[in-house]
Design an enzyme around this catalytic site. Structure first.
Site, mmCIF file in Angstrom:
data_model
loop_
_atom_site.group_PDB
_atom_site.id
_atom_site.type_symbol
_atom_site.label_atom_id
_atom_site.label_comp_id
_atom_site.label_asym_id
_atom_site.label_seq_id
_atom_site.Cartn_x
_atom_site.Cartn_y
_atom_site.Cartn_z
ATOM 1 N N GLU A 35 0.967 -0.922 0.177
ATOM 2 C CA GLU A 35 -0.023 0.011 0.018
ATOM 3 C C GLU A 35 0.794 1.102 0.098
ATOM 4 O O GLU A 35 1.729 1.175 0.930
ATOM 5 C CB GLU A 35 -0.816 -0.175 1.116
ATOM 6 C CG GLU A 35 -1.880 1.168 1.269
ATOM 7 C CD GLU A 35 -2.746 1.265 2.462
ATOM 8 O OE1 GLU A 35 -2.539 0.405 3.551
ATOM 9 O OE2 GLU A 35 -3.659 2.181 2.564
ATOM 10 N N ARG A 261 5.903 -13.709 9.575
ATOM 11 C CA ARG A 261 6.331 -12.395 9.204
ATOM 12 C C ARG A 261 7.839 -12.224 9.802
ATOM 13 O O ARG A 261 8.269 -13.042 10.612
ATOM 14 C CB ARG A 261 5.779 -11.512 10.271
ATOM 15 C CG ARG A 261 4.418 -11.118 9.752
ATOM 16 C CD ARG A 261 3.546 -10.267 10.777
ATOM 17 N NE ARG A 261 4.053 -9.089 11.111
ATOM 18 C CZ ARG A 261 3.756 -7.786 10.470
ATOM 19 N NH1 ARG A 261 3.188 -7.894 9.538
ATOM 20 N NH2 ARG A 261 4.466 -6.733 10.797
ATOM 21 N N LYS A 271 4.208 0.094 9.605
ATOM 22 C CA LYS A 271 4.260 1.391 8.687
ATOM 23 C C LYS A 271 3.535 2.481 9.761
ATOM 24 O O LYS A 271 3.986 3.343 9.724
ATOM 25 C CB LYS A 271 3.664 1.180 7.432
ATOM 26 C CG LYS A 271 4.653 1.249 6.416
ATOM 27 C CD LYS A 271 3.877 1.393 4.966
ATOM 28 C CE LYS A 271 3.041 -0.010 4.884
ATOM 29 N NZ LYS A 271 2.324 0.051 3.592
HETATM 30 P P1 ATP Z 1 2.733 -2.931 8.111
HETATM 31 O O1 ATP Z 1 2.937 -4.079 8.903
HETATM 32 O O2 ATP Z 1 4.182 -2.124 7.885
HETATM 33 O O3 ATP Z 1 1.767 -1.764 8.485
HETATM 34 P P2 ATP Z 1 1.080 -3.399 5.743
HETATM 35 O O4 ATP Z 1 0.415 -4.608 5.707
HETATM 36 O O5 ATP Z 1 0.622 -2.086 6.144
HETATM 37 O O6 ATP Z 1 2.280 -3.500 6.745
HETATM 38 P P3 ATP Z 1 1.665 -3.187 2.879
HETATM 39 O O7 ATP Z 1 2.150 -2.347 2.168
HETATM 40 O O8 ATP Z 1 0.180 -3.665 3.021
HETATM 41 O O9 ATP Z 1 1.878 -2.907 4.500
HETATM 42 O O10 ATP Z 1 2.484 -4.686 3.058
HETATM 43 C C1 ATP Z 1 2.949 -5.173 1.819
HETATM 44 C C2 ATP Z 1 3.202 -6.864 2.272
HETATM 45 O O11 ATP Z 1 4.194 -6.655 2.962
HETATM 46 C C3 ATP Z 1 1.955 -7.504 2.703
HETATM 47 O O12 ATP Z 1 1.683 -8.605 2.237
HETATM 48 C C4 ATP Z 1 2.424 -7.830 4.073
HETATM 49 O O13 ATP Z 1 2.107 -8.952 4.610
HETATM 50 C C5 ATP Z 1 4.042 -7.813 3.957
HETATM 51 N N1 ATP Z 1 4.552 -7.441 5.240
HETATM 52 C C6 ATP Z 1 4.633 -6.463 5.935
HETATM 53 N N2 ATP Z 1 5.364 -6.509 6.966
HETATM 54 C C7 ATP Z 1 5.924 -7.412 6.838
HETATM 55 C C8 ATP Z 1 6.799 -8.433 7.816
HETATM 56 N N3 ATP Z 1 7.498 -7.934 9.100
HETATM 57 N N4 ATP Z 1 7.473 -9.583 7.425
HETATM 58 C C9 ATP Z 1 6.837 -10.032 6.273
HETATM 59 N N5 ATP Z 1 6.104 -9.527 5.534
HETATM 60 C C10 ATP Z 1 5.584 -8.371 5.885
#
Ligand code: ATP
Ligand code: MG
Length: 570
Positions: A35, A261, A271
Site C-alpha cells: 500500500e 512475518r 508502517k
Molecule cells: P505494516 O505491517 O508495515 O503496516 P502493511 O500490511 O500495512 O504492513 P503493506 O504495504 O500492505 O503494508 O504490505 C505489503 C506486504 O508486505 C504485505 O503482503 C504484508 O503481508 C507484507 N509485510 C508487511 N510487514 C511484514 C513483515 N514484518 N514480515 C513479512 N511480511 C510483511
C-alpha cells in the site's frame, strides 16, 4: 544468490511444486502488493523477496501491485519510492498495476453480487455494526437491512457512489453468515464511503473497496497463481476463497499461502508506527539511518547484497519468531570487511603536541588502504607536530590492562611513531584539552627502530591535514526488546497493525542517536556521498548526503565487534 541454489526448498516451494505436478497450475505468477502509504521496511522486503524469489525459482512472473484503496494516507511519492527500492534490490516486476486501475471493474463485480443476492447496503452505524457482530463465543445478529430487495440495494449502492450519503452512514456488505465461527465471515464490508481525494483517481470516486474484497478479486483478475502473504492473513483465507469464487473472473482460483512475518529485536516493523516516528519528529524522515526502511538502511550504508544475505539466512517459516539484531549486523559487516578501505578518523578528539618534533618538520608516511588488498593502493599522510587522538585513548590514572596512553606510558601511532606522554593540560572544568608527548624519532613504522614493540597502537589524525567532520552513531530506536511489539492484527484496510501496550513513543531509546564532532584524514573527505570506510577501531562508516564541501558527515553503519559471529561460533 549462490546460497540460493544450495539451500533446501522451503514449504512454499514445496506447495508450488505440488501444484505444478498436480496440474492445478501450469505456470507461476505471484504479486507484491504494497500500500503506497509509506516507504518499504525490511519486513516488506522479506515479503517481496519471497514473492519475486518464488517467481524466479519457477521461471514465472511477479507483478507489482499498489493496493491503493484508502486515499486518506496514500501518496505518489511513496509509489515512486517503493519502485526505486524494489529496483535497488535487483528485482524486475512483470506488470505494474494499481488497485485503482480496477475500480470500475470491482464496482461492476459488486453490483453483480447485489443482483445475485450476496451483497447488501447496510444503514447501521459503525457502533451498531460492531455491537451486532458478536464475539468469538457469541454469534452475531442480522442487520435489519440485510433482506433489502435487489432493486433497493442497487439504487442505494449507486447513490453511495454518486456521493449522496455521508461518510460512515452506509456500507456495502457481503451476505455470508452472521453466525459463522470465523468472525471475519460475518457479513464483511465490501465498500465504504471516503471523501478524500485519491492520489490517482482524484474525486472520481467517493466509495472505496475494502481490502478483503479487493485483494482476492484483483489477484484473480491478474491471473495470480500463488498469493503469498504473512501469517496474520491466515484467518482471512476462507474469505479470500469466497470472494474469488463470487467474483467469477477465473476458473483457476489463486492459492493463498501464508508465511511468518519478519520480526527483529528492538525494531518496529509497522508502517503505522514508522509514520508516527516521522510525523512526530522522532526521526528526521523516512530515510533517517535509524529507520528499518530500505531508504534508511541504504543511507546508513547497508547494501542490497547484505539484506539478501540476511533474508536468506532467516529463511521462510510457518511460525513467527524474532531474529537477533546481531545477525543483521553480521550480514552488513561481513562484506564491508572486504570492500571498505581502512582509514583514520577521530570521533571525540583530544589534541596531542609532540614537544620534541620541530615546528615545520613534516614527514610523509605511506599507509596502505587495506591490509589484505594491495590493489586498493596506499596514501601519503603528513605527520607533523600536532595531531588528534581519541579522548578515550588517554587515562590520567590508567586502570589495570589499559594499554593506551597515560602519563609516562608509550604507544605507537598507527603507521607512524612511538610516542610517550610527558604531561597534560586541563581547562577550568577539569577536562583534558591537550597532551604533551615526546616522539621516539627512530621508531617510524617500517624503519629499523620500528622493531621495538609497545603494547598499544592508536589511530590518529594530523592537525595540519585533518578535516573537521561529524560522526553520527546509532543504537536501536526502541529502548529494550518489547515482545508484544510483534503482535499483529489486520485492520479493515488490510494494514497490519502491531499492537504494543501503551504508546510506542514511551519505549524509545534516548541514545538512539549520538552526534560527535571530530576529525578525519583529508583524503576521506573527498569521497562521494555513500562511500564506506572502516575507521580504525571505531567501525564502518558511510558518507551521508548531509555532508558539505567543508564538513563531511559520516554515519556509523555498524560497529566492528561481531557479537553474532561469536555466539554462533562463525
Ligand atoms: P505494516 O505491517 O508495515 O503496516 P502493511 O500490511 O500495512 O504492513 P503493506 O504495504 O500492505 O503494508 O504490505 C505489503 C506486504 O508486505 C504485505 O503482503 C504484508 O503481508 C507484507 N509485510 C508487511 N510487514 C511484514 C513483515 N514484518 N514480515 C513479512 N511480511 C510483511
Ligand atoms: Mg497490507
Amino acid at each position: 544468490m549462490e546460497n540460493e541454489a544450495k539451500r533446501p526448498a522451503n514449504f512454499i516451494e514445496d506447495f508450488v511444486t505440488q501444484d505444478l505436478a498436480s496440474g492445478r497450475f501450469d505456470h507461476v505468477h505471484t504479486r507484491f502488493p504494497p500500500e503506497p502509504n509509506g516507504y518499504l521496511h525490511i519486513g516488506h522486503c522479506k515479503a517481496l523477496c519471497v514473492d519475486f524469489g518464488i517467481a524466479q525459482k519457477f521461471g514465472g512472473k511477479c507483478n507489482l501491485r499498489f493496493d491503493d484503496t484508502n486515499p486518506t494516507k496514500e501518496e505518489t511519492a511513496f509509489v515512486d519510492g517503493i519502485q526505486r527500492d524494489i529496483e535497488w534490490l535487483g528485482y524486475k516486476w512483470d506488470k505494474l498495476y494499481f488497485a485503482s486501475d480496477f475500480f470500475d471493474r470491482l464496482y461492476e463485480i459488486a453490483k453483480d453480487m447485489i443482483r445475485r443476492g450476496v451483497a447488501y447496503v447496510d444503514d447501521q452505524t459503525p457502533e451498531q455494526m460492531r455491537a451486532n457482530r458478536g464475539t468469538l463465543t457469541k454469534p452475531g445478529v442480522n442487520s435489519p437491512y440485510r433482506d433489502r430487495s435487489v432493486e433497493e440495494n442497487l439504487d442505494l449502492f449507486e447513490r453511495m457512489k454518486n456521493g449522496e450519503f455521508e461518510e460512515g452512514s452506509r456500507v456495502l456488505r457481503a451476505k455470508i453468515d452472521m453466525a459463522n465461527p470465523n468472525v471475519l465471515l460475518r457479513d464483511p464490508a465490501m465498500y465504504r464511503i471516503n471523501r478524500h481525494s485519491h492520489h490517482r483517481t482524484g474525486d472520481k470516486w467517493c466509495i472505496y473497496p475494502m481490502y478483503d474484497f479487493q485483494h482476492p478479486v484483483q489477484d484473480a483478475i491478474e491471473g495470480i497463481t500463488h498469493s503469498l502473504c504473512s501469517l496474520e492473513y491466515e484467518i482471512h483465507r476462507p474469505l479470500y476463497d469466497w470472494f474469488v469464487a463470487q467474483a467469477g473472473v477465473t476458473d483457476q482460483p489463486p492459492r493463498q499461502i501464508e508465511f511468518a512475518r519478519l520480526n527483529i529485536e528492538r525494531t518496529v516493523l509497522s508502517k503505522r508506527y514508522l509514520r508516527e516516528f516521522v510525523s512526530t519528529g522522532v526521526v528526521s524522515g523516512w530515510d533517517d539511518p535509524r529507520m528499518p526502511t530500505l531508504v534508511g538502511m541504504r543511507r546508513r550504508g547497508y547494501t542490497a547484497a547484505a539484506i539478501h544475505d540476511f533474508l536468506n539466512r532467516v529463511g521462510v517459516a510457518k511460525s513467527d519468531s524474532t531474529v537477533e539484531l546481531s545477525l543483521l549486523e553480521h550480514c552488513v559487516r561481513a562484506p564491508l570487511a572486504e570492500t571498505a578501505p581502512r582509514a583514520m578518523a577521530v570521533i571525540d578528539p583530544v589534541k596531542v603536541v609532540l614537544t620534541n618534533w620541530p615546528e615545520d618538520k613534516v614527514d610523509m608516511l605511506t599507509i596502505e588502504n587495506h591490509p589484505d588488498h594491495p590493489e586498493f593502493g596506499s596514501r601519503e599522510v603528513p605527520f607533523g607536530r600536532e595531531l588528534y587522538i581519541e579522548r578515550e585513548d588517554f587515562m590520567e590514572e590508567p586502570v589495570k590492562k589499559f594499554f593506551r596512553l597515560a602519563p609516562g606510558k608509550e604507544v605507537r601511532l598507527k603507521g607512524a611513531y612511538i610516542i610517550q606522554c610527558e604531561d597534560f593540560v586541563k581547562d577550568e572544568s577539569g577536562e583534558i584539552v591537550e597532551l604533551h608527548c615526546t616522539v621516539d624519532m627512530d621508531s617510524r613504522s617500517g624503519s629499523e627502530g620500528a622493531n621495538r614493540k609497545v603494547k598499544g597502537t592508536l589511530h590518529w589524525v594530523s592537525a595540519a591535514d585533518g578535516v573537521p567532520c561529524e560522526h553520527r552513531l546509532y543504537e536501536p530506536l526502541l529502548a529494550e526488546d518489547a515482545p508484544d511489539v510483534n503482535a499483529v492484527e489486520v485492520d479493515e484496510d488490510g494494514e497490519t497493525v502491531e499492537v504494543p501496550s501503551g504508546s510506542i513513543l514511551d519505549r524509545l531509546n534516548p541514545n538512539s542517536l549520538t552526534v560527535k564532532q571530530g576529525f578525519c584524514e583529508s583524503w576521506i573527505a573527498k569521497h562521494e556521498v555513500g562511500a564506506t570506510f572502516q575507521f580504525l577501531r571505531m567501525g564502518y562508516f558511510c558518507k551521508d548526503p548531509d555532508s558539505t564541501a567543508d564538513k563531511p558527515v559520516f554515519n556509523r553503519t555498524v560497529a566492528l565487534k561481531d557479537t553474532w559471529a561469536k555466539v554462533a561460533g562463525k
